[in-house]
Design a protein around this motif. Structure first.
Motif, mmCIF file in Angstrom:
data_model
loop_
_atom_site.group_PDB
_atom_site.id
_atom_site.type_symbol
_atom_site.label_atom_id
_atom_site.label_comp_id
_atom_site.label_asym_id
_atom_site.label_seq_id
_atom_site.Cartn_x
_atom_site.Cartn_y
_atom_site.Cartn_z
ATOM 1 N N LYS A 159 0.683 -0.896 0.100
ATOM 2 C CA LYS A 159 0.233 0.322 0.051
ATOM 3 C C LYS A 159 1.449 1.171 0.297
ATOM 4 N N LYS A 160 2.055 1.219 0.555
ATOM 5 C CA LYS A 160 2.763 2.770 0.922
ATOM 6 C C LYS A 160 3.706 2.887 0.005
ATOM 7 N N ALA A 161 3.818 1.189 -1.520
ATOM 8 C CA ALA A 161 4.853 1.689 -2.687
ATOM 9 C C ALA A 161 3.419 2.556 -3.601
ATOM 10 N N ALA A 195 5.349 1.087 -9.027
ATOM 11 C CA ALA A 195 5.565 0.752 -7.319
ATOM 12 C C ALA A 195 7.137 -0.365 -7.220
ATOM 13 N N ILE A 196 6.960 -1.627 -8.671
ATOM 14 C CA ILE A 196 7.189 -2.711 -8.267
ATOM 15 C C ILE A 196 8.582 -2.219 -8.157
ATOM 16 N N ALA A 220 14.775 -0.416 -3.303
ATOM 17 C CA ALA A 220 14.398 -0.489 -1.824
ATOM 18 C C ALA A 220 14.924 -1.180 -1.661
ATOM 19 N N GLY A 221 14.324 -2.616 -2.095
ATOM 20 C CA GLY A 221 15.035 -3.852 -1.342
ATOM 21 C C GLY A 221 16.415 -4.033 -2.093
ATOM 22 N N LEU A 222 17.223 -3.444 -3.334
ATOM 23 C CA LEU A 222 18.308 -3.840 -3.097
ATOM 24 C C LEU A 222 19.119 -3.083 -2.409
ATOM 25 N N LYS A 251 22.691 -2.687 2.669
ATOM 26 C CA LYS A 251 22.656 -2.928 4.235
ATOM 27 C C LYS A 251 22.863 -4.141 4.842
ATOM 28 N N LYS A 252 22.308 -5.510 4.326
ATOM 29 C CA LYS A 252 22.129 -6.907 5.370
ATOM 30 C C LYS A 252 23.478 -7.239 4.950
#
Length: 127
Positions: A23-25, A36-37, A43-45, A50-51
């Protein structure tokens, strides 16, 4: 623009992300599903970067033997938590890699990332 439940549902089905994240996307993309995708992918990248320094000390080891008994594949697949390691998706991913390795000529980790699985996707895409 008003974001409908159907739009959120479609985005969830296409990305596998949570309802609130979808919903936020969609709100940020003014209801544009493709944008959005793309934004979620970016954002996932960033999150993955970071991880990347975190320790993946859990996981599983899987093995498969070819029907002729002459070839075997052993896969060590790591993750951050034991909950992930026990999940169906993780176990299926491990098994699909081992199965694909039986018929491949992969010699390096880079080649493994590009190896096609039974689904037609590469190991890196599924990961």
């Amino acid at each position: 623009m008003s974001i409908s439940a159907g739009m959120v549902k479609e985005l969830r089905e296409r990305t596998g992300s949570g309802m609130m994240e979808c919903k936020k996307a969609l709100v940020e993309a003014n209801g544009d599903l493709e944008l959005a995708i793309e934004n979620m992918r970016k954002a996932g990248l960033a999150k993955a970067d970071k991880k990347s320094g975190r320790i993946a000390a859990e996981g599983l080891i899987g093995a498969k033997i070819a029907n002729d008994g002459k070839t075997a594949a052993i896969v060590d697949l790591n993750c951050e938590t034991d909950f992930v390691a026990k999940g169906e998706d993780f176990i299926g991913f491990l098994n699909s890699i081992a199965t694909a390795l039986l018929t491949s000529d992969v010699e390096t980790p880079e080649q493994l990332q590009d190896m096609k699985l039974e689904s037609g996707k590469t190991v890196d895409e599924v990961r």
